[in-house]
Design an enzyme around this catalytic site. Structure first.
Site, mmCIF file in Angstrom:
data_model
loop_
_atom_site.group_PDB
_atom_site.id
_atom_site.type_symbol
_atom_site.label_atom_id
_atom_site.label_comp_id
_atom_site.label_asym_id
_atom_site.label_seq_id
_atom_site.Cartn_x
_atom_site.Cartn_y
_atom_site.Cartn_z
ATOM 1 N N PHE A 2 -5.987 5.139 10.537
ATOM 2 C CA PHE A 2 -6.175 4.963 9.098
ATOM 3 C C PHE A 2 -5.624 6.183 8.356
ATOM 4 C CE2 PHE A 2 -9.563 2.744 11.378
ATOM 5 C CZ PHE A 2 -9.409 1.452 10.904
ATOM 6 N N ASN A 39 -6.393 -2.487 5.136
ATOM 7 C CA ASN A 39 -5.175 -2.316 4.345
ATOM 8 C C ASN A 39 -4.965 -3.468 3.361
ATOM 9 O OD1 ASN A 39 -4.459 0.157 5.308
ATOM 10 N ND2 ASN A 39 -2.896 -0.556 6.714
ATOM 11 N N PHE A 72 -7.969 3.704 -5.528
ATOM 12 C CA PHE A 72 -7.051 2.562 -5.532
ATOM 13 C C PHE A 72 -7.207 1.706 -6.787
ATOM 14 C CE2 PHE A 72 -7.112 4.019 -1.242
ATOM 15 C CZ PHE A 72 -5.812 3.841 -0.793
ATOM 16 N N LEU A 73 -7.640 2.337 -7.874
ATOM 17 C CA LEU A 73 -7.688 1.660 -9.172
ATOM 18 C C LEU A 73 -6.709 2.311 -10.148
ATOM 19 C CD1 LEU A 73 -11.418 0.762 -9.977
ATOM 20 C CD2 LEU A 73 -9.549 -0.768 -9.334
ATOM 21 N N ALA A 132 -3.348 1.939 -11.913
ATOM 22 C CA ALA A 132 -2.299 0.966 -12.227
ATOM 23 C C ALA A 132 -0.935 1.645 -12.181
ATOM 24 C CB ALA A 132 -2.544 0.360 -13.599
ATOM 25 N N GLY A 138 3.999 0.390 -1.795
ATOM 26 C CA GLY A 138 5.136 0.281 -0.881
ATOM 27 C C GLY A 138 4.780 1.002 0.409
ATOM 28 N N CYS A 176 2.970 0.648 5.623
ATOM 29 C CA CYS A 176 1.721 0.004 6.051
ATOM 30 C C CYS A 176 1.335 -1.211 5.213
ATOM 31 C CB CYS A 176 0.575 1.019 6.031
ATOM 32 S SG CYS A 176 0.696 2.266 7.322
ATOM 33 N N LYS A 187 3.777 -4.334 5.260
ATOM 34 C CA LYS A 187 3.844 -4.908 6.604
ATOM 35 C C LYS A 187 2.525 -5.550 7.011
ATOM 36 C CE LYS A 187 3.892 -1.923 10.041
ATOM 37 N NZ LYS A 187 2.740 -2.127 10.927
ATOM 38 N N ARG A 221 10.381 3.936 3.099
ATOM 39 C CA ARG A 221 10.297 2.536 3.517
ATOM 40 C C ARG A 221 9.618 1.683 2.441
ATOM 41 N NH1 ARG A 221 7.887 3.477 9.487
ATOM 42 N NH2 ARG A 221 6.978 5.255 8.387
#
Length: 459
Positions: free
Chosen positions: A168, A236, A277-278, A280, A285, A288, A291, A355
């Site tokens: 992780f 993820n 993860f809030l 905007a 990309g 991880c 995919k 990537r």
């Protein structure tokens, strides 16, 4: 303990170096001779804060070696990590050919005694039994024995178990995350294998190398193999969906006159939601999220389930990359003949990984619309990686980037970008427009410097 790590990408090299740093004797195996020579010299082939120092210290202590000799590594290790890449295929499923080759190679070099083979690569759910079968294929092919594979292994005294131990790690924070994990997930049906893995991780579990050694021991989640594999994908997929969710909210904010930064703050203070993860922006990309979410959707399809929520998260993310183009069109109207500068190229800060970086999509779209594209990135501009990019001129400093531009787009939220000389940059531009694709910069500071500031979901 004696450890062998096969594959020295982000996961393998960080895992091997950190385990050696905690006191284990680790041999890292890679089939790229030039890469092995570079690592033997004490240099890291990837940019990851703190990794080179860890490598050098562990190597000087005689606990970290690098080789192209798989047999040497397999013979050495009590615990063998498979840490090779599983890139996505056009269908969305994972390409497991490298895992298969390594598993077969391990089997070809197994001798008497017990070993634990660890899937560190992100593999499709159900790969534990598949890896076991491939390892047994390698054993039987080497010895050309008749009869069942299990009987052959038993006759030769070869014993092993497969463990799923998903990683992780966040690129740019991988060393920190190794020593300060939220949890360690171990999946196996054999208590003996789980016991060895817990012994391996004891220095980390007991936080002997943690930033705060006073915290309780790291939680260890013991599961069956399939559940451990699913935990990686589910984690993820959830984080990617959370980003897509706040991007949807940002797009509504743009239309109704709300500020998504304030909205996210108000949401994040709810303990059930949290602030992470809030943020905007122009989407996720890297190696991880794209995919793993695609692989999860593909697995669901294989088993007759339509994962509509995950498919929507992917579509929102694709759509979000177009938002920056639309905002440029709104500000500059026709993009043909205009010059657009990108601040940042890597998919996130503190890494050289490009990537599935949003910048690549922006370059392609801007070229299609007839714009000239320039870019500056703290790592890409220094290392020369940008020489391999097409459709973009990679500049050596931010002021060269700004010179002659009609607009800038902040693509990667590097900390260095908070303290650039924006006043001078604005003076060098044809039109001082800043599209802040990460809502990262100080709007008032940019406006005082002479920029027209445009955020994502910030009317």
């Amino acid at each position: 303990m004696r450890v062998c790590v096969i594959g020295t990408g982000y996961v393998g090299l960080v895992t091997g170096a950190c385990l050696a740093y905690t006191g284990h004797h680790v041999i890292c195996v890679d089939n790229n001779e030039e890469k092995v020579k570079l690592m033997k010299s004490g240099r890291s082939p990837i940019y990851e804060p703190g990794l080179s120092e860890i490598m050098q210290e562990a190597s000087e202590a005689g606990r970290l070696e690098f080789t192209t000799d798989l047999e040497y590594g397999v013979s050495h290790g009590e615990i063998l990590f498979i840490a090779v890449g599983t890139p996505p295929l056009p269908t969305g499923e994972s390409d497991t050919r490298y895992v298969e080759a390594v598993a077969r190679g391990i089997g070809a070099h197994l001798d008497k005694g017990y070993k634990v083979i660890v899937n560190k690569s992100t593999v499709p759910i159900g790969s534990g039994d598949w890896v076991r079968m491939i390892v047994l294929d390698g054993v039987t092919e080497r010895h050309q024995q008749e009869g069942s594979k299990d009987e052959t292994a038993k006759k030769l005294g070869v014993e092993f178990d497969v463990v799923s131990n998903p990683e992780f790690l966040r690129e740019g924070s991988a060393v920190y995350d190794t020593f300060n994990p939220d949890r360690i997930v171990l999946g196996s049906n054999n208590p003996r294998a789980l016991k060895m893995m817990e012994e391996l991780y004891q220095p980390i579990i007991q936080r002997k190398f943690a930033e705060d050694a006073s915290l309780p021991p790291v939680p260890v989640v013991l599961t069956d193999i399939s559940s451990a594999e699913m935990i990686k994908y589910a984690a993820n997929a959830f984080l990617a969906t959370k980003i897509s969710f706040i991007n949807e909210i940002a797009n509504v904010c743009d239309r109704v006159g709300a500020d998504v930064v304030q909205v996210a703050k108000g949401m994040g203070l709810d303990s059930r939601i949290g602030t992470k993860f809030l943020q905007a922006g122009i989407g996720w990309g890297g190696s991880c999220f794209p995919k793993d979410v695609s692989a999860m959707v593909h697995t669901a399809d294989d088993y007759g389930y339509d994962a509509q929520l995950l498919k929507a998260a992917i579509e929102v993310n694709k759509r979000q990359r177009q938002i920056a183009i639309e905002k440029l069109q709104h500000e500059l109207k026709i993009l043909k003949g205009k010059t657009v500068g990108l601040l940042g190229l890597t998919f996130k800060p503190d890494t050289d990984d490009m990537r599935d970086a949003p910048a690549l999509n922006l370059i392609e779209q801007l070229n299609r619309l007839g714009a000239k594209v320039k870019a500056y990135d703290p790592i890409v501009s220094q290392t020369g990686i940008g020489q391999g990019l097409s459709g973009v001129l990679v500049e050596t400093d931010p002021e060269r980037l700004a010179d002659g531009c009609d607009a800038l787009v902040l693509v990667t939220d590097w900390q260095q970008f908070l303290s650039l000389n924006y006043e001078k940059m604005a003076q060098l531009m044809n039109h001082a427009v800043m599209i802040d694709g990460r809502n990262f910069l100080d709007r008032e500071q940019l406006q005082k410097a002479g920029f027209r500031y445009v955020g994502i979901g910030r009317s």
